[in-house]
Motif scaffolding. Structure first.
Motif, PDB file in Angstrom:
ATOM      1  N   MET A  18       0.825  -1.217   0.000  1.00 51.35           N
ATOM      2  CA  MET A  18       0.000   0.000   0.000  1.00 51.35           C
ATOM      3  C   MET A  18       0.860   1.269   0.000  1.00 51.35           C
ATOM      4  SD  MET A  18      -3.155  -0.901  -0.152  1.00 51.35           S
ATOM      5  CE  MET A  18      -4.061   0.528   0.442  1.00 51.35           C
ATOM      6  N   GLU A  19       2.153   1.131   0.317  1.00 53.02           N
ATOM      7  CA  GLU A  19       3.020   2.308   0.344  1.00 53.02           C
ATOM      8  C   GLU A  19       3.121   2.963  -1.020  1.00 53.02           C
ATOM      9  OE1 GLU A  19       6.773   1.263   1.912  1.00 53.02           O
ATOM     10  OE2 GLU A  19       6.024   0.758   3.909  1.00 53.02           O
ATOM     11  N   ILE A  20       2.951   2.159  -2.071  1.00 52.53           N
ATOM     12  CA  ILE A  20       3.070   2.700  -3.425  1.00 52.53           C
ATOM     13  C   ILE A  20       2.028   3.783  -3.688  1.00 52.53           C
ATOM     14  CG2 ILE A  20       1.526   0.990  -4.479  1.00 52.53           C
ATOM     15  CD1 ILE A  20       3.320   1.033  -6.932  1.00 52.53           C
ATOM     16  N   LEU A  21       0.895   3.700  -3.008  1.00 56.95           N
ATOM     17  CA  LEU A  21      -0.188   4.654  -3.249  1.00 56.95           C
ATOM     18  C   LEU A  21       0.166   6.065  -2.796  1.00 56.95           C
ATOM     19  CD1 LEU A  21      -3.277   2.497  -2.209  1.00 56.95           C
ATOM     20  CD2 LEU A  21      -2.233   2.740  -4.463  1.00 56.95           C
ATOM     21  N   THR A  22       1.145   6.174  -1.901  1.00 54.63           N
ATOM     22  CA  THR A  22       1.551   7.498  -1.407  1.00 54.63           C
ATOM     23  C   THR A  22       2.849   7.978  -2.060  1.00 54.63           C
ATOM     24  OG1 THR A  22       2.738   6.482   0.456  1.00 54.63           O
ATOM     25  CG2 THR A  22       0.425   7.098   0.808  1.00 54.63           C
ATOM     26  N   ALA A  23       3.430   7.173  -2.940  1.00 57.36           N
ATOM     27  CA  ALA A  23       4.680   7.543  -3.594  1.00 57.36           C
ATOM     28  C   ALA A  23       4.446   8.674  -4.589  1.00 57.36           C
ATOM     29  CB  ALA A  23       5.272   6.331  -4.311  1.00 57.36           C
ATOM     30  N   ASP A  24       5.472   9.506  -4.779  1.00 55.70           N
ATOM     31  CA  ASP A  24       5.350  10.655  -5.675  1.00 55.70           C
ATOM     32  C   ASP A  24       5.023  10.233  -7.100  1.00 55.70           C
ATOM     33  OD1 ASP A  24       5.849  12.425  -3.639  1.00 55.70           O
ATOM     34  OD2 ASP A  24       7.998  12.595  -4.055  1.00 55.70           O
ATOM     35  N   PHE A  25       5.702   9.186  -7.578  1.00 51.20           N
ATOM     36  CA  PHE A  25       5.476   8.773  -8.966  1.00 51.20           C
ATOM     37  C   PHE A  25       4.040   8.273  -9.158  1.00 51.20           C
ATOM     38  CE2 PHE A  25       6.586   4.685  -7.099  1.00 51.20           C
ATOM     39  CZ  PHE A  25       5.752   3.788  -7.754  1.00 51.20           C
ATOM     40  N   PHE A  26       3.482   7.644  -8.110  1.00 44.55           N
ATOM     41  CA  PHE A  26       2.102   7.163  -8.215  1.00 44.55           C
ATOM     42  C   PHE A  26       1.128   8.331  -8.202  1.00 44.55           C
ATOM     43  CE2 PHE A  26      -1.949   5.520  -6.743  1.00 44.55           C
ATOM     44  CZ  PHE A  26      -2.095   4.368  -7.507  1.00 44.55           C
ATOM     45  N   GLN A  27       1.411   9.347  -7.411  1.00 47.11           N
ATOM     46  CA  GLN A  27       0.547  10.526  -7.378  1.00 47.11           C
ATOM     47  C   GLN A  27       0.549  11.248  -8.719  1.00 47.11           C
ATOM     48  OE1 GLN A  27      -1.462  11.305  -4.821  1.00 47.11           O
ATOM     49  NE2 GLN A  27      -0.720   9.457  -3.809  1.00 47.11           N
ATOM     50  N   ARG A  28       1.735  11.316  -9.359  1.00 50.47           N
ATOM     51  CA  ARG A  28       1.804  11.912 -10.694  1.00 50.47           C
ATOM     52  C   ARG A  28       1.023  11.071 -11.703  1.00 50.47           C
ATOM     53  NH1 ARG A  28       7.231  12.911  -9.119  1.00 50.47           N
ATOM     54  NH2 ARG A  28       7.910  11.020 -10.201  1.00 50.47           N
TER      55      ARG A  28
ATOM     56  N   VAL B  64      -8.981   5.283 -11.680  1.00 49.90           N
ATOM     57  CA  VAL B  64      -8.642   5.238 -10.249  1.00 49.90           C
ATOM     58  C   VAL B  64      -8.500   3.795  -9.766  1.00 49.90           C
ATOM     59  CG1 VAL B  64      -9.453   5.760  -7.924  1.00 49.90           C
ATOM     60  CG2 VAL B  64      -9.696   7.462  -9.741  1.00 49.90           C
ATOM     61  N   ILE B  65      -9.522   2.978 -10.023  1.00 53.27           N
ATOM     62  CA  ILE B  65      -9.475   1.583  -9.556  1.00 53.27           C
ATOM     63  C   ILE B  65      -8.381   0.805 -10.277  1.00 53.27           C
ATOM     64  CG2 ILE B  65     -10.766  -0.578  -9.393  1.00 53.27           C
ATOM     65  CD1 ILE B  65     -13.301   1.039  -9.105  1.00 53.27           C
ATOM     66  N   GLY B  66      -8.242   1.053 -11.581  1.00 57.40           N
ATOM     67  CA  GLY B  66      -7.218   0.352 -12.352  1.00 57.40           C
ATOM     68  C   GLY B  66      -5.811   0.672 -11.870  1.00 57.40           C
ATOM     69  N   LEU B  67      -5.539   1.941 -11.619  1.00 57.52           N
ATOM     70  CA  LEU B  67      -4.214   2.330 -11.130  1.00 57.52           C
ATOM     71  C   LEU B  67      -3.940   1.771  -9.736  1.00 57.52           C
ATOM     72  CD1 LEU B  67      -3.633   6.029 -12.262  1.00 57.52           C
ATOM     73  CD2 LEU B  67      -2.357   3.995 -12.942  1.00 57.52           C
ATOM     74  N   MET B  68      -4.928   1.818  -8.874  1.00 64.73           N
ATOM     75  CA  MET B  68      -4.741   1.282  -7.522  1.00 64.73           C
ATOM     76  C   MET B  68      -4.499  -0.221  -7.568  1.00 64.73           C
ATOM     77  SD  MET B  68      -7.562   3.413  -5.272  1.00 64.73           S
ATOM     78  CE  MET B  68      -7.063   2.584  -3.776  1.00 64.73           C
TER      79      MET B  68
ATOM     80  N   ALA C  10       0.402  -4.291 -15.069  1.00 63.85           N
ATOM     81  CA  ALA C  10       0.597  -3.253 -16.080  1.00 63.85           C
ATOM     82  C   ALA C  10      -0.569  -2.259 -15.980  1.00 63.85           C
ATOM     83  CB  ALA C  10       0.640  -3.870 -17.467  1.00 63.85           C
ATOM     84  N   PRO C  11      -0.307  -1.003 -15.634  1.00 60.73           N
ATOM     85  CA  PRO C  11      -1.406  -0.058 -15.366  1.00 60.73           C
ATOM     86  C   PRO C  11      -2.303   0.212 -16.565  1.00 60.73           C
ATOM     87  CG  PRO C  11       0.721   1.064 -15.395  1.00 60.73           C
ATOM     88  CD  PRO C  11       1.007  -0.392 -15.400  1.00 60.73           C
ATOM     89  N   GLY C  12      -1.713   0.433 -17.750  1.00 64.38           N
ATOM     90  CA  GLY C  12      -2.532   0.707 -18.924  1.00 64.38           C
ATOM     91  C   GLY C  12      -3.465  -0.441 -19.253  1.00 64.38           C
ATOM     92  N   ALA C  13      -2.916  -1.647 -19.243  1.00 63.61           N
ATOM     93  CA  ALA C  13      -3.720  -2.832 -19.543  1.00 63.61           C
ATOM     94  C   ALA C  13      -4.793  -3.050 -18.483  1.00 63.61           C
ATOM     95  CB  ALA C  13      -2.813  -4.058 -19.634  1.00 63.61           C
ATOM     96  N   THR C  14      -4.461  -2.795 -17.235  1.00 66.50           N
ATOM     97  CA  THR C  14      -5.421  -2.971 -16.145  1.00 66.50           C
ATOM     98  C   THR C  14      -6.607  -2.026 -16.303  1.00 66.50           C
ATOM     99  OG1 THR C  14      -3.617  -3.594 -14.650  1.00 66.50           O
ATOM    100  CG2 THR C  14      -5.711  -2.992 -13.636  1.00 66.50           C
ATOM    101  N   ILE C  15      -6.325  -0.773 -16.674  1.00 60.22           N
ATOM    102  CA  ILE C  15      -7.391   0.212 -16.877  1.00 60.22           C
ATOM    103  C   ILE C  15      -8.313  -0.225 -18.014  1.00 60.22           C
ATOM    104  CG2 ILE C  15      -7.882   2.574 -17.633  1.00 60.22           C
ATOM    105  CD1 ILE C  15      -5.261   3.411 -16.205  1.00 60.22           C
ATOM    106  N   VAL C  16      -7.723  -0.657 -19.116  1.00 64.98           N
ATOM    107  CA  VAL C  16      -8.516  -1.059 -20.281  1.00 64.98           C
ATOM    108  C   VAL C  16      -9.345  -2.303 -19.989  1.00 64.98           C
ATOM    109  CG1 VAL C  16      -8.398  -1.890 -22.660  1.00 64.98           C
ATOM    110  CG2 VAL C  16      -6.959   0.020 -21.932  1.00 64.98           C
TER     111      VAL C  16
END
Length: 267
Positions: free
Chosen positions: A1-11, A230-234, A242-248
């Motif tokens: 869950m730490e990734i959700l507060t990381a700068d790169f994830f916020q961007r 939002v849900i896909g990125l989380m 893979a974030p793009g594939a997850t969103i799609v």
């Protein structure tokens, strides 16, 4: 869950939310005008520009954006030349984009890994400059659609009537195509060129099933896209997907559920 507060994830989340506004806003007009494939076409052209950007050392998204805008002008020119075969213009420009991308890939063997990230998306690598570009495009798209909403509505459903009523049809057609180019050129780093058309079309496909008016379909398409982002990125961040594939894939799942729900409701 730490990734959700990381700068790169916020961007990444910020960039995703911005594209979640612009892509469905443009996508709903493209879907209703039966120009869904224009997303794939401009994405391929943008990749050619990105590849050239890496070759020349120029900001890749900027070069891709220029390529996409030029291609949008070319599409409109060809649509006028082949009025009865609008899809032909899309096929011609796509062929040119793929050819240029292949050529630049061959010339820049050392940059191919960088370019590949634009094919499948690299939302976690978004930097401040990328966010400024995406933000600027978002502002432009929202302002233009807000100012010309009624005109674009008439153009979408009755282009001949729009022309007869004195609306600048040529300008509006070009405006929609250029805005599509802007959105796609900034979205490919988020979901990738191979998936960007899904963000344009699937939210619109979902909203058209449940909306009772055009305005509702516009609003619902944006909401659906934002939920998927939002849900896909989380999910991607937590389970290392893979974030793009997850969103799609999430968008596709939402479409399937909407179809099932619509069928059940109709029954």
């Amino acid at each position: 869950m730490e990734i959700l507060t990381a700068d790169f994830f916020q961007r990444a989340l910020t960039g995703g939310l911005l594209i979640g506004i612009t892509a469905p806003l443009i996508g709903i007009f493209l879907v209703l005008r039966r120009l869904s494939m224009i997303g794939d076409t401009l994405a391929h052209v943008t990749i050619a520009g990105v590849a050239l950007g890496f070759l020349t050392g120029i900001y890749p998204i900027a070069v891709g954006l220029v390529f996409a805008v030029v291609a949008s002008f070319a599409i409109e020119k060809l649509r006028k030349a082949y009025k009865g075969y609008a899809e032909l213009s899309i096929a011609i420009i796509m062929a040119g984009g793929v050819a240029l991308a292949s050529l630049f890939f061959t010339l820049g063997m050392g940059y191919n890994n960088d370019v590949m990230s634009y094919l499948f998306g690299s939302i976690y690598t978004l930097d401040t400059t990328d966010l400024y570009v995406v933000g600027a495009v978002t502002v432009v798209v929202v302002i233009v659609i807000t100012l010309f909403f009624k005109e674009m509505f008439l153009l979408t459903f009755e282009e001949d009537a729009a022309s007869v009523s004195g609306l600048p049809v040529k300008m509006l057609n070009l405006l929609i195509t250029v805005m599509t180019a802007l959105v796609i050129s900034t979205a490919i780093k988020i979901v990738g060129a191979l998936l960007v058309s899904a963000l344009l079309t699937i939210p619109a496909a979902c909203s058209l099933l449940i909306a009772r008016s055009f305005k509702q379909s516009v609003v619902f398409s944006v909401i659906i896209a934002e939920i998927a982002v939002v849900i896909g990125l989380m999910a991607a961040g937590i389970w290392n997907l893979a974030p793009g594939a997850t969103i799609v894939l999430l968008l596709i799942a939402m479409l399937i559920l909407t179809l099932i729900g619509k069928k059940g409701f109709s029954a």
